[in-house]
Design a protein around this motif. Structure first.
Motif, mmCIF file in Angstrom:
data_model
loop_
_atom_site.group_PDB
_atom_site.id
_atom_site.type_symbol
_atom_site.label_atom_id
_atom_site.label_comp_id
_atom_site.label_asym_id
_atom_site.label_seq_id
_atom_site.Cartn_x
_atom_site.Cartn_y
_atom_site.Cartn_z
ATOM 1 N N ASP A 1 6.186 29.168 9.358
ATOM 2 C CA ASP A 1 6.846 28.031 10.002
ATOM 3 C C ASP A 1 6.749 28.079 11.517
ATOM 4 N N MET B 1 6.541 23.089 7.778
ATOM 5 C CA MET B 1 5.327 23.775 7.341
ATOM 6 C C MET B 1 4.170 22.785 7.284
ATOM 7 N N ASN B 2 3.043 23.178 7.857
ATOM 8 C CA ASN B 2 1.882 22.296 7.850
ATOM 9 C C ASN B 2 1.288 22.215 6.460
ATOM 10 N N THR C 1 -1.430 24.792 5.392
ATOM 11 C CA THR C 1 -1.134 26.222 5.500
ATOM 12 C C THR C 1 -1.357 26.922 4.169
ATOM 13 N N HIS D 1 -2.459 31.248 13.207
ATOM 14 C CA HIS D 1 -2.403 29.787 13.211
ATOM 15 C C HIS D 1 -3.640 29.269 13.946
ATOM 16 N N PRO E 1 8.076 33.916 5.549
ATOM 17 C CA PRO E 1 8.053 32.453 5.736
ATOM 18 C C PRO E 1 8.280 32.054 7.183
#
Length: 256
Positions: free
Chosen positions: A17, A1-2, A5, A51, A13
């Motif tokens: 991811d 995970m960044n 985020t 994203h 989730p």
């Protein structure tokens, strides 16, 4: 995970991811040398997440790639891939219709600037109807004459207010540099031609051919150095011409 985020408990989730999935979808659309690091992600709606990747395209500095993915039942699908301006992106200014961009003096000979039918600055002039009686017709003609007989529309209250505000704030108003240094105001100048109607309470037209505002609308509290009653101070007046000198040391032979 960044690390950047934005986590929402309502989001799967697996979508959060799925940075590699989003990047792979993006690389199918654009060259790899135009895709930078993963910046952040945010929720579009329930079951959908976007994203964001930096754009390294030399023509889109500060822009960002946005990849929207959706998921459910253990599957992830790609909805869209778009290039959007970021906070430091160079973008075109907001669109302004040409009528709002025009400034006084922009119209050239032959140019046309039609007015919208619902322009709030104008209202229909009272016209004589076919069924109007003689007495009513005379009364309506009187009203039409006051408003401007023969014109389809005339200035509305809003149109008058806009004109008054524009003239007051312009070069013929009290805040103009020439007005602030003027010895007198236009209201007492003999060259002022007063307007008629409601605008006569505040405006007139300059009729001094030597003044900068000749032929222009000015406010009563405007002014300039060409006021009809302005007087020069003694020190500003030209030096008097000296009297003729009488030469007593020579003889004018023509007098004999």
């Amino acid at each position: 995970m960044n690390a950047t985020t934005t986590v929402d408990p309502a989001v799967d989730p697996a979508l959060v991811d799925a940075v590699d999935v989003a990047r792979a979808a993006l690389l199918e659309e654009v060259p790899a040398d135009q895709v930078g690091e993963h910046l952040t992600s945010y929720v579009e709606q329930e079951g959908a997440l976007t994203h964001v990747f930096a754009s390294t395209h030399p023509g889109y500095v500060g822009w960002e790639w946005a990849v929207t993915i959706a998921g459910g039942d253990g599957r992830i699908t790609v909805d869209e891939v778009v290039l959007l301006p970021g906070g430091s992106a160079i973008v075109a200014p907001p669109w302004v219709p040409y009528k709002e961009r025009l400034q006084p003096g922009d119209l050239s000979p032959g140019d046309l600037l039609p007015v919208d039918d619902d322009d709030p600055r104008l209202v229909p002039t009272y016209l004589v109807g076919e069924e109007t009686g003689e007495v009513d017709r005379a009364q309506i003609k009187g009203v039409a004459a006051d408003l401007g007989l023969g014109r389809v529309r005339t200035l509305s209250v809003e149109g008058l207010d806009l004109a008054a505000q524009r003239w007051h704030d312009g070069d013929g108003g009290p805040e103009a540099p020439i007005a602030k240094s003027a010895p007198e105001s236009c209201w007492s100048c003999g060259f002022l031609v007063r307007l008629s109607g409601s605008l006569s309470e505040m405006f007139g037209v300059c009729a001094n051919g030597n003044a900068n505002d000749d032929g222009r609308v000015v406010t009563y509290d405007h002014g300039c150095g060409a006021h009809s009653e302005v007087k020069l101070a003694r020190k500003q007046q030209p030096a008097p011409v000296p009297e003729h000198a009488f030469d007593s040391f020579s003889v004018d032979l023509e007098t004999f």
